[in-house]
Scaffold this motif. Structure first.
Motif, PDB file in Angstrom:
ATOM      1  N   GLU A 479     -23.067  -2.527  38.935  1.00  0.00           N
ATOM      2  CA  GLU A 479     -23.605  -3.147  37.725  1.00  0.00           C
ATOM      3  C   GLU A 479     -23.751  -4.651  37.843  1.00  0.00           C
ATOM      4  O   GLU A 479     -24.574  -5.261  37.177  1.00  0.00           O
ATOM      5  CB  GLU A 479     -22.711  -2.805  36.526  1.00  0.00           C
ATOM      6  N   SER A 480     -22.929  -5.248  38.718  1.00  0.00           N
ATOM      7  CA  SER A 480     -23.033  -6.691  38.848  1.00  0.00           C
ATOM      8  C   SER A 480     -24.207  -7.098  39.733  1.00  0.00           C
ATOM      9  O   SER A 480     -24.450  -8.273  39.944  1.00  0.00           O
ATOM     10  CB  SER A 480     -21.734  -7.254  39.419  1.00  0.00           C
ATOM     11  N   GLY A 481     -24.945  -6.097  40.261  1.00  0.00           N
ATOM     12  CA  GLY A 481     -26.135  -6.414  41.045  1.00  0.00           C
ATOM     13  C   GLY A 481     -25.853  -6.677  42.502  1.00  0.00           C
ATOM     14  O   GLY A 481     -26.691  -7.210  43.214  1.00  0.00           O
TER      15      GLY A 481
ATOM     16  N   THR B  65     -55.318  -2.248  43.611  1.00  0.00           N
ATOM     17  CA  THR B  65     -54.059  -2.655  42.981  1.00  0.00           C
ATOM     18  C   THR B  65     -53.621  -4.032  43.442  1.00  0.00           C
ATOM     19  O   THR B  65     -52.752  -4.648  42.830  1.00  0.00           O
ATOM     20  CB  THR B  65     -52.924  -1.681  43.336  1.00  0.00           C
ATOM     21  N   GLY B  66     -54.201  -4.516  44.558  1.00  0.00           N
ATOM     22  CA  GLY B  66     -53.760  -5.803  45.096  1.00  0.00           C
ATOM     23  C   GLY B  66     -52.320  -5.776  45.552  1.00  0.00           C
ATOM     24  O   GLY B  66     -51.661  -6.810  45.696  1.00  0.00           O
ATOM     25  N   PHE B  67     -51.814  -4.593  45.786  1.00  0.00           N
ATOM     26  CA  PHE B  67     -50.415  -4.397  46.158  1.00  0.00           C
ATOM     27  C   PHE B  67     -50.125  -5.029  47.514  1.00  0.00           C
ATOM     28  O   PHE B  67     -50.892  -4.866  48.458  1.00  0.00           O
ATOM     29  CB  PHE B  67     -50.157  -2.888  46.199  1.00  0.00           C
ATOM     30  N   ASP B  68     -49.039  -5.763  47.594  1.00  0.00           N
ATOM     31  CA  ASP B  68     -48.677  -6.391  48.863  1.00  0.00           C
ATOM     32  C   ASP B  68     -47.171  -6.346  49.027  1.00  0.00           C
ATOM     33  O   ASP B  68     -46.426  -6.829  48.178  1.00  0.00           O
ATOM     34  CB  ASP B  68     -49.167  -7.838  48.880  1.00  0.00           C
ATOM     35  N   GLN B  69     -46.700  -5.733  50.119  1.00  0.00           N
ATOM     36  CA  GLN B  69     -45.258  -5.510  50.257  1.00  0.00           C
ATOM     37  C   GLN B  69     -44.474  -6.819  50.301  1.00  0.00           C
ATOM     38  O   GLN B  69     -43.350  -6.886  49.838  1.00  0.00           O
ATOM     39  CB  GLN B  69     -44.967  -4.664  51.496  1.00  0.00           C
ATOM     40  N   ARG B  70     -45.100  -7.877  50.867  1.00  0.00           N
ATOM     41  CA  ARG B  70     -44.389  -9.143  50.982  1.00  0.00           C
ATOM     42  C   ARG B  70     -44.160  -9.769  49.606  1.00  0.00           C
ATOM     43  O   ARG B  70     -43.057 -10.182  49.271  1.00  0.00           O
ATOM     44  CB  ARG B  70     -45.193 -10.109  51.838  1.00  0.00           C
ATOM     45  N   ASN B  71     -45.258  -9.796  48.797  1.00  0.00           N
ATOM     46  CA  ASN B  71     -45.113 -10.344  47.449  1.00  0.00           C
ATOM     47  C   ASN B  71     -44.120  -9.525  46.654  1.00  0.00           C
ATOM     48  O   ASN B  71     -43.299 -10.069  45.905  1.00  0.00           O
ATOM     49  CB  ASN B  71     -46.459 -10.337  46.719  1.00  0.00           C
ATOM     50  N   LEU B  72     -44.210  -8.211  46.843  1.00  0.00           N
ATOM     51  CA  LEU B  72     -43.341  -7.325  46.070  1.00  0.00           C
ATOM     52  C   LEU B  72     -41.870  -7.634  46.353  1.00  0.00           C
ATOM     53  O   LEU B  72     -41.065  -7.791  45.435  1.00  0.00           O
ATOM     54  CB  LEU B  72     -43.652  -5.870  46.405  1.00  0.00           C
ATOM     55  N   VAL B  73     -41.528  -7.746  47.622  1.00  0.00           N
ATOM     56  CA  VAL B  73     -40.119  -7.942  47.946  1.00  0.00           C
ATOM     57  C   VAL B  73     -39.681  -9.340  47.518  1.00  0.00           C
ATOM     58  O   VAL B  73     -38.558  -9.526  47.019  1.00  0.00           O
ATOM     59  CB  VAL B  73     -39.853  -7.660  49.453  1.00  0.00           C
ATOM     60  N   THR B  74     -40.574 -10.328  47.649  1.00  0.00           N
ATOM     61  CA  THR B  74     -40.225 -11.680  47.197  1.00  0.00           C
ATOM     62  C   THR B  74     -39.935 -11.672  45.701  1.00  0.00           C
ATOM     63  O   THR B  74     -38.936 -12.253  45.234  1.00  0.00           O
ATOM     64  CB  THR B  74     -41.386 -12.651  47.493  1.00  0.00           C
ATOM     65  N   GLU B  75     -40.820 -11.009  44.939  1.00  0.00           N
ATOM     66  CA  GLU B  75     -40.622 -10.930  43.487  1.00  0.00           C
ATOM     67  C   GLU B  75     -39.318 -10.221  43.147  1.00  0.00           C
ATOM     68  O   GLU B  75     -38.553 -10.676  42.287  1.00  0.00           O
ATOM     69  CB  GLU B  75     -41.787 -10.169  42.826  1.00  0.00           C
ATOM     70  N   GLN B  76     -39.083  -9.080  43.826  1.00  0.00           N
ATOM     71  CA  GLN B  76     -37.881  -8.301  43.496  1.00  0.00           C
ATOM     72  C   GLN B  76     -36.609  -9.088  43.792  1.00  0.00           C
ATOM     73  O   GLN B  76     -35.656  -9.062  43.011  1.00  0.00           O
ATOM     74  CB  GLN B  76     -37.883  -6.984  44.277  1.00  0.00           C
ATOM     75  N   VAL B  77     -36.603  -9.792  44.919  1.00  0.00           N
ATOM     76  CA  VAL B  77     -35.417 -10.572  45.274  1.00  0.00           C
ATOM     77  C   VAL B  77     -35.216 -11.690  44.253  1.00  0.00           C
ATOM     78  O   VAL B  77     -34.103 -11.928  43.773  1.00  0.00           O
ATOM     79  CB  VAL B  77     -35.550 -11.135  46.713  1.00  0.00           C
ATOM     80  N   ALA B  78     -36.320 -12.371  43.881  1.00  0.00           N
ATOM     81  CA  ALA B  78     -36.212 -13.462  42.910  1.00  0.00           C
ATOM     82  C   ALA B  78     -35.702 -12.939  41.569  1.00  0.00           C
ATOM     83  O   ALA B  78     -34.837 -13.550  40.935  1.00  0.00           O
ATOM     84  CB  ALA B  78     -37.573 -14.138  42.747  1.00  0.00           C
ATOM     85  N   LYS B  79     -36.210 -11.766  41.178  1.00  0.00           N
ATOM     86  CA  LYS B  79     -35.809 -11.184  39.898  1.00  0.00           C
ATOM     87  C   LYS B  79     -34.325 -10.817  39.925  1.00  0.00           C
ATOM     88  O   LYS B  79     -33.581 -11.136  38.983  1.00  0.00           O
ATOM     89  CB  LYS B  79     -36.663  -9.935  39.635  1.00  0.00           C
ATOM     90  N   ALA B  80     -33.902 -10.189  41.038  1.00  0.00           N
ATOM     91  CA  ALA B  80     -32.497  -9.799  41.139  1.00  0.00           C
ATOM     92  C   ALA B  80     -31.594 -11.027  41.135  1.00  0.00           C
ATOM     93  O   ALA B  80     -30.547 -11.041  40.480  1.00  0.00           O
ATOM     94  CB  ALA B  80     -32.278  -8.974  42.407  1.00  0.00           C
ATOM     95  N   ASP B  81     -32.029 -12.085  41.844  1.00  0.00           N
ATOM     96  CA  ASP B  81     -31.239 -13.311  41.864  1.00  0.00           C
ATOM     97  C   ASP B  81     -31.111 -13.896  40.461  1.00  0.00           C
ATOM     98  O   ASP B  81     -30.028 -14.325  40.047  1.00  0.00           O
ATOM     99  CB  ASP B  81     -31.894 -14.350  42.786  1.00  0.00           C
ATOM    100  N   ALA B  82     -32.236 -13.887  39.742  1.00  0.00           N
ATOM    101  CA  ALA B  82     -32.227 -14.460  38.392  1.00  0.00           C
ATOM    102  C   ALA B  82     -31.310 -13.649  37.485  1.00  0.00           C
ATOM    103  O   ALA B  82     -30.524 -14.215  36.704  1.00  0.00           O
ATOM    104  CB  ALA B  82     -33.646 -14.484  37.834  1.00  0.00           C
TER     105      ALA B  82
END
Lengths: 551, 290
Positions: A479-481, B65-82
């Motif tokens: 849960e903490s990510g 879709t303009g889907f791009d794995q690099r952008n996707l992973v960058t976004e996901q990492v940034a979101k998780a960090d935030a």
């Protein structure tokens, strides 16, 4: 066997062995202190040993002209024995490396016994040693029977078979002393690769020359598959192994490719090695021995042909599915994924064609373990090609990639399909080759069948479980990510499955040992009764006049 | 040649060819094959329209879709960090060690994240439960080489010990025997003395002689009371914890050949947040029984 060679063929053999021995001597002399010198000595010993064999029979009387009215099966017989020998060695090392994963201390502190050096001995031993020898042996047999033409000469087939085994020995011994290009399934270094090109081109020429001299109007589908196997493996091998040695006296070389291009070339090679070595070649085997053993016509000629072209066309594009979610541009990944999906159709069509061929012979499948080996092989071929296409889908691959699921998938194909079709074919072929009614013991074939099947199932289930658990553990967040499990946690969870896998592999190895004993006893009995000179059931070379295509 | 040959079982005609007894039936391709071929081709076409697929010289079709794995992973990492930062990681970055450890709600995620970091990066030497092994200190012992305050632990993680970092902690035990500083008899005596400090039995005369050797040679680093020194990373010799083993042979080897342990520096590999999480994790490990 030397007595079957003509005097000029014996001279060819001696000159070739002299050149080979000189090559080995040069490697040994120039490569002082380098592993290439060890290989030089191995090549030299190989050449000297074979020279003694040739010289011992050099003054034997010439073979009579009658031989030209018979098929030439000596290389097939030797190939079968070599194949079984490699099977036992390769599978033994396989069980060993499986045990190393469960009990990592089994290396005895020896560099050569480390996992990284033993593993390619296992993979090359079973794929190239066991599988390759079986393909060469059966292809010579099938080629002659389905074209009603004798092999064009008696020297070239031996050059192919023994030259190929020299390659295998150099490869396996090299891994133990640390010689490798670090390309999976293409580990042997530049000098072994060049040697294999010579061998393989000769193999292809034998095939073409025999087909050109065929007395049947049409080329049987098994030969299409064997031809695709030989031709495409030559292409793959040459392209993937282009490398620059650091010097003529060193075993080390550098690939001309680098970075992601290297990865793509490697997996174009790697996946098509699965396609054309482990699939096309063995489909050739299946298309001859299965209908022969079942006594049934092929279910559908059209299905075999569209499957052939489907497999050859679609497989070529599929290699990039090994590099999903890597630095490989995404468009290449999409292509690899979609072609892998379409590939399922011709793959299942081939498996279905084989199983439907058994209609009308299912009672034989029940009673005859040899035919049952081939039937189960076709089932596993269908299962593992479905699994392969499934795993090539990117989101599925994000779970399965780098896990034991991949290992389980490979072994569903290698144990369930490749090894089973090979053992089935060998059990059918050995009595024909050694002029026996049947194998020494049909009970032992039954024992082998159940050992092989249970070993495969234990292995594959263990790896499915461990692979999926591994994949899930690596992506589980709390849960903490943060990641819930460390890598070591996943290793601890794998331990029981690694033990189960080693056990499944052990069962399979025991089956191969039973097969070796059975084949050996069949051959021994054959010698006792050789004087009786039994005739085989094959349609002889000159049974009827040659028929032209289109008649 | 017989062209109209029928198979008994299926009633189908053969193609009229025979190879060493093998024949082929004229069975048409089952419809289901075309159906699945159509379905998989359709699936592929949809993928080709949606995702980047075909190369076009120096570029490629991008897909609708303009889907791009690099952008996707960058976004996901940034979101998780935030998400992590707003949930708890932000607090860890700004709060002091004492404040973090005093906050049970915050310690929960810190311990979870700390354990995974520890087991992935540190457990290879220190063990999954941080109890060490031959050559690698037990971190639950509270017998610290360089100090057990969070600041000291954080510094050790960052710069390492005898590492390639410019600010590395440096420590070396001399090879008293090999370098000829002490005679074998003297080493034997000092080993007996040192072992007696943690309660091992030994000959009283040897202990007495060893005490003198210790006073003349070892106190500079290990201190008068043999309690060690955090300034030079010298271990406490009076407790029950031994890095290289406490039996006579091991201690003799340590004195004879010296020791120079190595710990990599992690400042280049881990982020400041990760180092801080590890520091708190190590600092709050449950102590091992004495």
């Amino acid at each position: 066997m030397v007595s079957q060679l003509t005097t000029s063929e014996r001279q060819y053999a001696l000159v070739t062995l002299l050149l080979l021995g000189l090559g080995g001597l040069a490697m040994a002399a120039m490569g002082r202190g380098d592993p290439i010198a060890v290989h030089g000595y191995i090549v030299l010993l190989f050449a000297i040993g074979l020279s003694f064999v040739v010289m011992a029979g050099y003054y034997a009387p010439e073979p009579d002209k009658d031989r030209l009215s018979r098929y030439y099966d000596d290389p097939t017989r030797v190939g079968i024995v070599l194949s079984i020998a490699w099977a036992v060695v390769g599978m033994f090392v396989g069980v060993w490396v499986a045990a190393l994963l469960a009990w990592p201390d089994l290396t005895f502190d020896q560099a050569w016994a480390s996992f990284g050096r033993l593993r390619p001995v296992h993979t090359s031993g079973v794929i190239f040693g066991f599988g390759g020898n079986a393909l060469i042996a059966t292809s010579f047999h099938v080629l002659q029977r389905t074209t009603r033409a004798r092999l064009p000469g008696q020297f070239a087939p031996w050059f192919v078979l023994l030259g190929y085994n020299l390659f295998c020995v150099v490869a396996a011994s090299g891994y133990l002393i640390g010689v490798t290009q670090s390309k999976e399934y293409a580990e042997p270094e530049w000098y072994a690769d060049i040697w294999l090109v010579l061998v393989w081109v000769t193999y292809f020429l034998i095939y073409l020359r025999t087909l050109a001299r065929r007395k049947e109007p049409h080329i049987y589908v098994a030969n299409w598959y064997y031809m695709a196997f030989i031709l495409v493996v030559a292409m793959l091998h040459i392209v993937n192994n282009i490398a620059v040695p650091i010097s003529w006296s060193s075993a080390k070389s550098y690939s001309v490719y680098s970075g992601v291009q290297d990865a793509m070339v490697q997996w174009w090679y790697g996946h098509n090695a699965v396609a054309f070595f482990l699939t096309a070649g063995f489909l050739g085997m299946m298309y001859y021995y299965l209908p022969k053993r079942a006594g049934r016509p092929i279910f559908s000629y059209r299905l075999s042909i569209i499957s052939f072209w489907g497999i050859t066309f679609f497989y070529m594009w599929a290699g990039s599915h090994h590099l999903h979610y890597t630095a490989l541009p995404q468009w290449v990944q999409t292509l690899g994924m979609t072609f892998s999906i379409m590939l399922l159709v011709p793959s299942w069509a081939s498996a279905g064609n084989a199983l439907a061929t058994l209609n009308g012979a299912w009672h034989k499948v029940r009673d005859d373990a040899t035919l049952r080996f081939m039937m189960v092989a076709a089932v596993f071929y269908g299962l593992s090609t479905f699994e392969g296409s499934f795993m090539a889908i990117r989101p599925v691959n994000s779970l399965s990639h780098y896990t034991d699921w991949t290992v389980g998938h490979v072994h569903a194909g290698a144990l369930g399909w490749v090894a089973m079709i090979t053992f089935g074919s060998i059990y059918a072929l050995v009595p024909w080759m050694w002029k026996r009614e049947a194998m020494y013991s049909s009970r032992l074939i039954e024992v082998h069948f159940w050992l092989a099947l249970s070993g495969t199932i234990v292995y594959v289930f263990a790896m499915w479980n461990s692979g999926i658990i591994q994949g899930l553990m690596w992506r589980t967040y709390n849960e903490s990510g943060s990641l819930t499990y460390s890598f070591i946690d996943s290793l601890v969870a794998m331990h029981p499955y690694y033990i189960a896998r080693a056990f499944g592999g052990l069962l399979f190895l025991l089956g191969a040992i039973v097969a070796a004993y059975n084949v050996w006893m069949t051959i021994r009995q054959s010698k006792l009764e050789a004087a009786q000179g039994k005739e085989d059931a094959d349609i002889p070379l000159f049974a009827r006049d040659a028929v032209q295509a289109g008649e | 040649m017989e062209l109209e040959k029928r198979d008994r079982v299926t009633g189908r005609t053969t193609t009229g060819h025979e190879w060493n007894g093998i024949e082929e039936l004229e069975t048409p391709i089952p419809r289901v094959v075309f159906f699945f071929l159509g379905a998989t081709v359709l699936f592929s076409l949809i993928c080709w329209v949606l995702y980047p697929t075909w190369p076009l010289g120096s570029t490629f079709t991008k897909g609708v879709t303009g889907f791009d794995q690099r952008n996707l992973v960058t976004e996901q990492v940034a979101k998780a960090d935030a998400e992590r930062a707003s949930a708890w990681a932000g607090k860890v970055e700004t709060m002091s060690f004492a404040e973090i450890e005093a906050d049970p709600a915050l310690m929960q995620p810190v311990k979870e994240a700390g354990r995974t970091l520890f087991v992935d990066n540190c457990a290879v030497c220190h063990g999954v439960s941080a109890t060490g092994g031959p050559g690698f200190p037990n971190l639950t012992s509270k017998s610290w080489l360089w100090g057990g305050e969070p600041e000291a632990i954080e510094e050790t993680i960052k710069v390492g010990i005898n590492s390639t970092n410019d600010d590395t902690r440096v420590s070396q035990m001399m090879a008293f025997g090999r370098d000829g500083v002490l005679a074998p008899e003297q080493i034997s005596n000092v080993v007996t003395y040192v072992r007696s400090l943690s309660g091992a039995e030994g000959d009283a005369a040897k202990i007495e002689a060893g005490k003198e050797v210790f006073a003349a040679n070892c106190v500079a680093c290990h201190g008068d009371n043999a309690k060690g020194s955090h300034d030079v990373g010298a271990p406490d010799l009076t407790d029950h914890f031994w890095i290289y083993g406490g039996d006579v042979n091991s201690v003799y080897t340590s004195v004879y050949s010296g020791r120079q342990g190595h710990m990599p520096h992690w400042d280049a590999r881990l982020s400041p947040l990760q180092v801080k999480l590890l520091t708190v994790y190590v600092h709050t490990l449950d102590g091992a029984p004495q």
